[in-house]
Write a protein that holds these residues in place. Structure first.
Motif, short mmCIF file in Angstrom:
data_model
loop_
_atom_site.label_atom_id
_atom_site.label_comp_id
_atom_site.label_asym_id
_atom_site.label_seq_id
_atom_site.Cartn_x
_atom_site.Cartn_y
_atom_site.Cartn_z
N HIS A 98 0.84 -1.20 0.00
CA HIS A 98 0.00 0.00 0.00
C HIS A 98 0.88 1.25 0.00
CE1 HIS A 98 -2.83 3.00 1.55
NE2 HIS A 98 -3.76 2.24 1.00
N ARG A 99 0.43 2.28 -0.67
CA ARG A 99 1.20 3.52 -0.80
C ARG A 99 1.64 4.08 0.57
NH1 ARG A 99 -0.16 9.04 -0.93
NH2 ARG A 99 1.23 10.25 -2.25
N ASN A 100 0.71 4.12 1.53
CA ASN A 100 1.04 4.67 2.85
C ASN A 100 2.07 3.79 3.58
OD1 ASN A 100 -0.57 6.90 2.52
ND2 ASN A 100 -2.33 5.99 3.57
N ALA A 101 2.00 2.49 3.36
CA ALA A 101 2.99 1.60 3.96
C ALA A 101 4.37 1.88 3.39
CB ALA A 101 2.60 0.14 3.73
N CYS A 102 4.43 2.17 2.10
CA CYS A 102 5.71 2.52 1.46
C CYS A 102 6.26 3.83 2.03
CB CYS A 102 5.54 2.65 -0.05
SG CYS A 102 5.21 1.09 -0.89
N ILE A 103 5.39 4.80 2.19
CA ILE A 103 5.82 6.09 2.74
C ILE A 103 6.37 5.91 4.15
CG2 ILE A 103 5.01 8.36 3.52
CD1 ILE A 103 3.05 8.28 1.10
N ASP A 104 5.66 5.14 4.98
CA ASP A 104 6.13 4.87 6.34
C ASP A 104 7.48 4.16 6.34
OD1 ASP A 104 3.83 6.04 7.35
OD2 ASP A 104 2.83 4.11 7.77
N ALA A 105 7.63 3.19 5.45
CA ALA A 105 8.88 2.43 5.39
C ALA A 105 10.05 3.30 4.94
CB ALA A 105 8.72 1.24 4.45
N VAL A 106 9.84 4.11 3.92
CA VAL A 106 10.91 4.99 3.44
C VAL A 106 11.30 5.99 4.52
CG1 VAL A 106 11.44 6.82 1.77
CG2 VAL A 106 10.41 4.70 0.99
N THR A 107 10.31 6.51 5.23
CA THR A 107 10.58 7.46 6.32
C THR A 107 11.36 6.79 7.45
OG1 THR A 107 8.56 8.67 5.79
CG2 THR A 107 9.49 9.02 7.98
N ALA A 108 10.97 5.56 7.80
CA ALA A 108 11.67 4.83 8.86
C ALA A 108 13.12 4.54 8.47
CB ALA A 108 10.93 3.54 9.18
N LEU A 109 13.33 4.15 7.22
CA LEU A 109 14.70 3.89 6.76
C LEU A 109 15.53 5.16 6.78
CD1 LEU A 109 14.07 1.44 3.78
CD2 LEU A 109 15.04 0.90 6.02
N ALA A 110 14.94 6.28 6.40
CA ALA A 110 15.66 7.56 6.43
C ALA A 110 16.06 7.91 7.86
CB ALA A 110 14.81 8.66 5.83
N LYS A 111 15.19 7.60 8.80
CA LYS A 111 15.48 7.87 10.22
C LYS A 111 16.69 7.06 10.69
CE LYS A 111 13.41 7.30 14.77
NZ LYS A 111 12.25 6.78 15.50
N VAL A 112 16.72 5.79 10.31
CA VAL A 112 17.86 4.94 10.69
C VAL A 112 19.13 5.43 10.00
CG1 VAL A 112 18.82 2.61 10.59
CG2 VAL A 112 16.42 2.95 11.18
N MET A 113 19.01 5.78 8.73
CA MET A 113 20.18 6.23 7.96
C MET A 113 20.74 7.54 8.50
SD MET A 113 18.75 5.18 4.19
CE MET A 113 20.14 5.71 3.20
N ALA A 114 19.89 8.38 9.05
CA ALA A 114 20.33 9.67 9.59
C ALA A 114 20.84 9.56 11.01
CB ALA A 114 19.18 10.68 9.54
N GLY A 115 20.57 8.43 11.67
CA GLY A 115 20.96 8.25 13.06
C GLY A 115 22.45 8.03 13.21
N PRO A 116 22.91 7.99 14.46
CA PRO A 116 24.34 7.76 14.71
C PRO A 116 24.75 6.34 14.31
CG PRO A 116 23.11 7.61 16.75
CD PRO A 116 22.13 8.05 15.68
N ASP A 117 25.96 6.22 13.83
CA ASP A 117 26.49 4.91 13.48
C ASP A 117 26.95 4.25 14.78
OD1 ASP A 117 27.80 2.67 12.57
OD2 ASP A 117 28.82 3.72 10.95
N PRO A 118 26.25 3.19 15.25
CA PRO A 118 26.58 2.59 16.53
C PRO A 118 27.98 1.99 16.57
CG PRO A 118 25.00 1.24 15.38
CD PRO A 118 25.17 2.50 14.57
N LEU A 119 28.51 1.59 15.41
CA LEU A 119 29.86 1.03 15.42
C LEU A 119 30.88 2.10 15.76
CD1 LEU A 119 29.63 -1.34 12.34
CD2 LEU A 119 29.35 -1.89 14.75
N LEU A 120 30.66 3.31 15.25
CA LEU A 120 31.55 4.42 15.59
C LEU A 120 31.31 4.91 17.01
CD1 LEU A 120 31.43 6.47 12.26
CD2 LEU A 120 33.18 4.89 13.03
N ALA A 121 30.05 4.96 17.42
CA ALA A 121 29.71 5.42 18.77
C ALA A 121 30.28 4.46 19.82
CB ALA A 121 28.21 5.55 18.92
N GLY A 122 30.30 3.16 19.50
CA GLY A 122 30.83 2.18 20.44
C GLY A 122 32.32 2.28 20.62
N ASP A 123 33.02 2.84 19.63
CA ASP A 123 34.47 2.97 19.71
C ASP A 123 34.90 4.21 20.49
OD1 ASP A 123 34.74 0.70 18.20
OD2 ASP A 123 34.95 1.78 16.30
N ALA A 124 33.96 5.12 20.72
CA ALA A 124 34.31 6.38 21.38
C ALA A 124 34.61 6.19 22.85
CB ALA A 124 33.18 7.38 21.20
#
Length: 94
Positions: free
Chosen positions: A68-94
């Protein structure tokens, strides 16, 4: 790191959102990349719950249906949120 894994799933779902069926090869690759991203998130101690809407959209595509179109919009938005978030591998090394 996550941008590399999540770019194709985001593009595949965005393509479905406009009513164009993505190539089966792209759907399968996106599914594998989404699984790899989920595993990496979980191994770094982060929740992979934000990837769930994308997982469902990709699963619907794998079954030969269009999400469904709205499901696609929600999924793309959720992926963008993860992509914009901190990289945990780098954060764990700090």
């Amino acid at each position: 790191m996550y941008n590399d894994l999540l770019e194709l799933p985001q593009r595949v779902i965005a393509t479905a959102r406009i009513g164009v069926r993505p190539e089966l090869r792209d759907i399968e690759t996106a599914s594998c990349q989404l699984i790899a991203a989920r595993t990496a998130l979980q191994q770094s101690g982060r929740s992979a719950l934000d990837l769930e809407s994308a997982r469902v959209a990709i699963a619907v595509l794998r079954l030969g249906h269009m999400p469904h179109r709205n499901a696609c919009i929600d999924a793309v938005t959720a992926l963008a949120k993860v992509m914009a978030g901190p990289d945990p591998l780098l954060a764990g090394d700090a």
